[in-house]
Design a protein around this motif. Structure first.
Motif, mmCIF file in Angstrom:
data_model
loop_
_atom_site.group_PDB
_atom_site.id
_atom_site.type_symbol
_atom_site.label_atom_id
_atom_site.label_comp_id
_atom_site.label_asym_id
_atom_site.label_seq_id
_atom_site.Cartn_x
_atom_site.Cartn_y
_atom_site.Cartn_z
ATOM 1 N N UNK A 145 60.214 77.025 74.780
ATOM 2 C CA UNK A 145 60.772 78.272 75.313
ATOM 3 C C UNK A 145 61.451 78.015 76.654
ATOM 4 N N UNK A 146 62.505 78.751 76.908
ATOM 5 C CA UNK A 146 63.168 78.705 78.218
ATOM 6 C C UNK A 146 62.278 79.381 79.263
ATOM 7 N N UNK A 147 62.539 79.074 80.524
ATOM 8 C CA UNK A 147 61.803 79.720 81.614
ATOM 9 C C UNK A 147 62.018 81.234 81.573
ATOM 10 N N UNK A 148 63.216 81.669 81.192
ATOM 11 C CA UNK A 148 63.511 83.104 81.118
ATOM 12 C C UNK A 148 62.663 83.774 80.040
ATOM 13 N N UNK A 149 62.490 83.106 78.888
ATOM 14 C CA UNK A 149 61.648 83.673 77.826
ATOM 15 C C UNK A 149 60.197 83.786 78.285
ATOM 16 N N UNK A 150 59.700 82.746 78.926
ATOM 17 C CA UNK A 150 58.311 82.761 79.396
ATOM 18 C C UNK A 150 58.119 83.885 80.412
ATOM 19 N N UNK A 151 59.073 84.038 81.332
ATOM 20 C CA UNK A 151 58.973 85.095 82.339
ATOM 21 C C UNK A 151 58.971 86.467 81.676
ATOM 22 N N UNK A 152 59.801 86.631 80.675
ATOM 23 C CA UNK A 152 59.877 87.901 79.958
ATOM 24 C C UNK A 152 58.533 88.223 79.293
ATOM 25 N N UNK A 153 57.944 87.234 78.618
ATOM 26 C CA UNK A 153 56.670 87.457 77.945
ATOM 27 C C UNK A 153 55.545 87.715 78.946
ATOM 28 N N UNK A 154 55.542 86.964 80.056
ATOM 29 C CA UNK A 154 54.527 87.196 81.096
ATOM 30 C C UNK A 154 54.580 88.633 81.610
ATOM 31 N N UNK A 155 55.786 89.177 81.649
ATOM 32 C CA UNK A 155 55.975 90.549 82.124
ATOM 33 C C UNK A 155 55.614 91.581 81.049
ATOM 34 N N UNK A 156 55.192 91.113 79.877
ATOM 35 C CA UNK A 156 54.789 92.017 78.807
ATOM 36 C C UNK A 156 55.948 92.540 77.987
ATOM 37 N N UNK A 157 57.088 91.874 78.083
ATOM 38 C CA UNK A 157 58.282 92.301 77.360
ATOM 39 C C UNK A 157 58.468 91.426 76.114
ATOM 40 N N UNK A 158 58.620 92.064 74.973
ATOM 41 C CA UNK A 158 58.810 91.323 73.722
ATOM 42 C C UNK A 158 60.180 90.644 73.723
ATOM 43 N N UNK A 159 60.250 89.460 73.140
ATOM 44 C CA UNK A 159 61.519 88.744 73.020
ATOM 45 C C UNK A 159 62.379 89.383 71.939
ATOM 46 N N UNK A 160 63.673 89.310 72.139
ATOM 47 C CA UNK A 160 64.627 89.762 71.125
ATOM 48 C C UNK A 160 65.000 88.590 70.234
ATOM 49 N N UNK A 215 54.550 77.546 65.898
ATOM 50 C CA UNK A 215 55.672 78.467 66.087
ATOM 51 C C UNK A 215 55.274 79.781 65.435
ATOM 52 N N UNK A 216 55.445 80.879 66.133
ATOM 53 C CA UNK A 216 55.064 82.170 65.540
ATOM 54 C C UNK A 216 55.790 82.395 64.215
ATOM 55 N N UNK A 217 57.080 82.034 64.135
ATOM 56 C CA UNK A 217 57.859 82.126 62.884
ATOM 57 C C UNK A 217 57.621 83.447 62.154
ATOM 58 N N UNK A 218 57.668 84.528 62.903
ATOM 59 C CA UNK A 218 57.275 85.830 62.366
ATOM 60 C C UNK A 218 58.214 86.384 61.301
ATOM 61 N N UNK A 219 59.480 86.071 61.393
ATOM 62 C CA UNK A 219 60.459 86.658 60.476
ATOM 63 C C UNK A 219 61.017 85.602 59.522
ATOM 64 N N UNK A 220 61.456 86.062 58.357
ATOM 65 C CA UNK A 220 62.057 85.149 57.378
ATOM 66 C C UNK A 220 63.234 84.400 57.998
ATOM 67 N N UNK A 236 50.553 82.618 78.799
ATOM 68 C CA UNK A 236 51.552 83.574 79.280
ATOM 69 C C UNK A 236 51.726 84.788 78.379
ATOM 70 N N UNK A 237 51.238 84.735 77.163
ATOM 71 C CA UNK A 237 51.429 85.836 76.218
ATOM 72 C C UNK A 237 50.326 86.867 76.406
ATOM 73 N N UNK A 238 50.642 88.061 76.917
ATOM 74 C CA UNK A 238 49.593 89.051 77.144
ATOM 75 C C UNK A 238 49.145 89.719 75.843
ATOM 76 N N UNK A 266 50.506 92.031 71.155
ATOM 77 C CA UNK A 266 50.013 91.799 69.795
ATOM 78 C C UNK A 266 50.599 92.805 68.803
ATOM 79 N N UNK A 267 50.602 94.070 69.153
ATOM 80 C CA UNK A 267 51.097 95.077 68.208
ATOM 81 C C UNK A 267 52.575 94.867 67.882
ATOM 82 N N UNK A 268 53.374 94.470 68.879
ATOM 83 C CA UNK A 268 54.793 94.232 68.594
ATOM 84 C C UNK A 268 54.953 93.014 67.680
ATOM 85 N N UNK A 269 54.088 92.019 67.846
ATOM 86 C CA UNK A 269 54.151 90.853 66.954
ATOM 87 C C UNK A 269 53.739 91.226 65.539
ATOM 88 N N UNK A 270 52.693 92.000 65.414
ATOM 89 C CA UNK A 270 52.254 92.420 64.075
ATOM 90 C C UNK A 270 53.324 93.273 63.392
#
Length: 166
Positions: A38-53, A82-87, A123-125, A129-133
């Protein structure tokens, strides 16, 4: 024989790192922690509780795919988290030159939430979880993979995966 990559997938807290490290050790394959791509920007976003796009994830998935391919081209089989959540995300990983197979660590929301509550230093708060599910698209027929219940011990999970994958 072509190189294989086992992608240990699932939501945060499902045990991907624990299972993947055990699998890699058991099989003698190279291990990579997908979070490290992950990029530093992605990690910062997740630490802040913001889901990645999806746009946030594209470079991350491409980096993982390229690493898997480099290892395969060198004749090395791998185990990657890898979360690999989507097809679509799994489609990107399947573009690598390895045979990419998925190990979906799946379980109840309550069990995974409990595990997240005990996890330290990640870093993943738990709030994500609910957004990942909600984003999770389980493996479908035709995808090269196996679903494993995380209620089992890591050692039992590894035994199931090895019986499936080798």
């Amino acid at each position: 024989m072509a190189a294989t990559c086992l992608v240990v997938m699932g939501v945060s807290g499902s045990g991907k790192s624990t299972v993947a490290e055990l699998l890699a050790r058991r099989l003698g394959w190279v291990f990579a922690e997908g979070d490290e791509f992950h990029s530093a920007a992605n990690v910062a976003k997740m630490r802040a509780g913001e889901a990645l796009t999806d746009a946030d994830r594209e470079p991350w998935l491409a980096a993982l795919r390229d690493w898997i391919g480099e290892q395969a081209d060198a004749g090395r089989s791998t185990v990657v988290t890898c979360s690999a959540l989507r097809h679509h995300y799994r489609d990107v990983l399947r573009e690598a030159s390895a045979r990419v197979r998925f190990v979906h660590l799946d379980g109840s929301r309550d069990l995974i939430a409990e595990r997240l509550g005990h996890r330290k230093g990640h870093f993943m708060p738990p709030a994500l979880l609910d957004s990942q599910l909600a984003a999770l698209e389980p493996l479908v027929e035709g995808e090269d993979g196996i679903r494993v219940d995380v209620a089992h011990t890591p050692e039992e999970i590894v035994a199931q995966v090895v019986a499936y994958a080798v």
